[in-house]
Design a protein around this motif. Structure first.
Motif, PDB file in Angstrom:
ATOM      1  N   TYR A   1       0.880  -1.171   0.000  1.00  0.00           N
ATOM      2  CA  TYR A   1       0.000   0.000   0.000  1.00  0.00           C
ATOM      3  C   TYR A   1       0.917   1.220   0.000  1.00  0.00           C
TER       4      TYR A   1
ATOM      5  N   SER B   1      -5.516   3.244  -2.375  1.00  0.00           N
ATOM      6  CA  SER B   1      -6.895   2.823  -2.078  1.00  0.00           C
ATOM      7  C   SER B   1      -7.774   2.921  -3.326  1.00  0.00           C
TER       8      SER B   1
ATOM      9  N   HIS C   1      -9.008   4.986  11.071  1.00  0.00           N
ATOM     10  CA  HIS C   1     -10.094   4.217  10.465  1.00  0.00           C
ATOM     11  C   HIS C   1     -10.421   2.913  11.191  1.00  0.00           C
TER      12      HIS C   1
ATOM     13  N   HIS D   1     -13.836   4.484   4.027  1.00  0.00           N
ATOM     14  CA  HIS D   1     -12.539   4.274   3.381  1.00  0.00           C
ATOM     15  C   HIS D   1     -12.160   2.796   3.551  1.00  0.00           C
TER      16      HIS D   1
HETATM   17  P1  13P Z   1      -6.276   8.138   0.033  1.00  0.00           P
HETATM   18  O1  13P Z   1      -5.232   7.705  -0.925  1.00  0.00           O
HETATM   19  O2  13P Z   1      -7.592   7.463  -0.189  1.00  0.00           O
HETATM   20  O3  13P Z   1      -6.387   9.619   0.074  1.00  0.00           O
HETATM   21  O4  13P Z   1      -5.842   7.654   1.506  1.00  0.00           O
HETATM   22  C1  13P Z   1      -4.728   8.136   2.169  1.00  0.00           C
HETATM   23  C2  13P Z   1      -4.816   7.899   3.606  1.00  0.00           C
HETATM   24  O5  13P Z   1      -3.869   8.107   4.327  1.00  0.00           O
HETATM   25  C3  13P Z   1      -6.065   7.431   4.142  1.00  0.00           C
HETATM   26  O6  13P Z   1      -6.001   7.349   5.522  1.00  0.00           O
END
Ligand code: 13P
Ligand code: SF4
Length: 350
Positions: free
Chosen positions: A152, A169, A219, A242
């Motif tokens: 990731y 993501s 999260h 998310h």
């Molecule tokens: P995104 O790439 O979806 O912006 O996510 C980054 C992130 O740190 C989510 O906690």
């Protein structure tokens, strides 16, 4: 030679009004205000930073989780990790200020090695990126030699250098599905790993997903029971989450996606209320860009993202301290760049 800021009363008034108009509906951080008095305090800083940017040939990349006065006051590009890594790769500027967290600035340095990349606050880590070192990943790889190693983007440059492909993501499901290997070692987000298993099963893609044990401290605490309670109180509510959330939360959400995709979802929906299961800065962006929508609270603050401030952006831009300048070993940088370039090759085009 950097000029000393001297703004006229008219310039300061015009800047205060610009900010105040943008922030009319913003109340995304408890205890903080974006009223006229607050905008009056932001104005000399935003004017100075915008002037310094020109003098230094700099661009400011802002993740959607940082405070609105940074995103809208001085940011040149705003968005999610994927969009910002594309902007970092294409930036022609001599200097990149990354208002986000350190792994994002490292990614910018990997992709734009000739630019001076600076972070407002070196303490802006990330519980995911900080959960796994390159050494720990090497040991895991030895235990699963046949696995494709997928990291990731919330990971250190060392971890990226050890990985076959990076994902964000916004493209994780498509990229994992496209890999030839059945066995995938996905690091460092255990919960996103669980969400990948569920989504690939739904798509009929047969993969074995092995994960390390990191989670996002923002999260991982959202709760499926609280979602049920919110739905009972707000009929017609849309729940937007998310993929760093737990699978239980993802299962009860109406939409799960990157911060960029979450924004798009809200902008194109007609629901009366939204519950945003993510960092509160994204709600701030939506309050600016979709002032007619209603957000019912429940978002959380990322302590790392909230270390960014206009004062620190100005300091990093005017005369960065050594701890604000991102440096990487060239061998690590090259190997990490290969893993990110592979993502650009495999990521679906919009
Ligand atoms: P995104 O790439 O979806 O912006 O996510 C980054 C992130 O740190 C989510 O906690
Ligand atoms: Fe890291 Fe979570 Fe903060 Fe994103 S919200 S930067 S994943 S700690």
């Amino acid at each position: 030679m950097v000029s000393t800021p001297a703004f006229t009363a008219a310039e300061l008034e015009a800047e205060t009004t610009r900010l105040f108009k943008a922030f009319l509906h913003v109340d995304c951080t408890p205890g903080k205000s974006w009223d006229y008095e607050a905008c009056r305090k932001f104005a000399p800083l935003t004017l100075e930073i915008n002037r310094l940017k020109q003098e230094k040939d700099a661009v400011i990349l802002t993740h959607s989780y940082v405070e609105p006065e940074i995103v809208y006051g001085v940011g040149d590009f705003k968005g999610d990790s994927y969009f910002l890594s594309l902007m970092a790769r294409e930036a022609k500027a001599k200097m990149i200020v990354f208002a986000g967290v350190v792994f994002m600035a490292e990614t910018a340095k990997i992709l734009s090695p000739d630019a001076t990349v600076v972070v407002p606050d070196r303490g802006s880590g990330c519980s995911l990126a900080d959960s796994l070192t390159g050494d720990q990943l090497r040991k895991l790889k030895a235990a699963y030699p046949d696995a494709a190693v997928v990291c990731y983007i919330n990971s250190t440059a060392d971890v990226k250098a050890e990985s076959d492909v990076c994902v964000t993501s916004g493209n994780v499901y498509d990229i994992v599905s496209a890999l030839p290997q059945r066995r995938i070692l996905f690091v460092p987000d255990r919960l996103m790993g669980e969400n990948i298993r569920t989504e690939l099963k739904r798509r009929g893609v047969d993969k074995e997903i092995i994960t390390s044990d990191g989670t996002c401290i923002v999260h991982d605490v959202f709760d499926a029971a609280a979602v049920a309670d919110a739905r009972a109180r707000f009929p017609g509510l849309k729940v937007v989450a998310h993929p760093e959330c737990t699978p239980e939360v993802a299962a009860v959400a109406d939409f799960v996606g990157s911060t960029g995709a979450m924004m798009k979802y809200v902008k194109t929906s007609e629901a009366p209320y939204y519950l945003m299961l993510t960092e509160c800065g994204l709600v701030g962006r939506l309050q600016v860009e979709t002032p007619d929508k209603h957000f019912i609270g429940g978002c959380r603050l990322c302590p790392y993202m909230k270390l960014n401030s206009l004062e620190k952006v100005r300091a990093a831009l005017a005369a960065p301290r050594p701890d604000q300048i991102v440096t990487l070993d060239e061998n690590i940088r090259r190997r990490a760049a290969r893993c990110i370039d592979r993502m650009f090759e495999l990521a679906p085009r919009d």
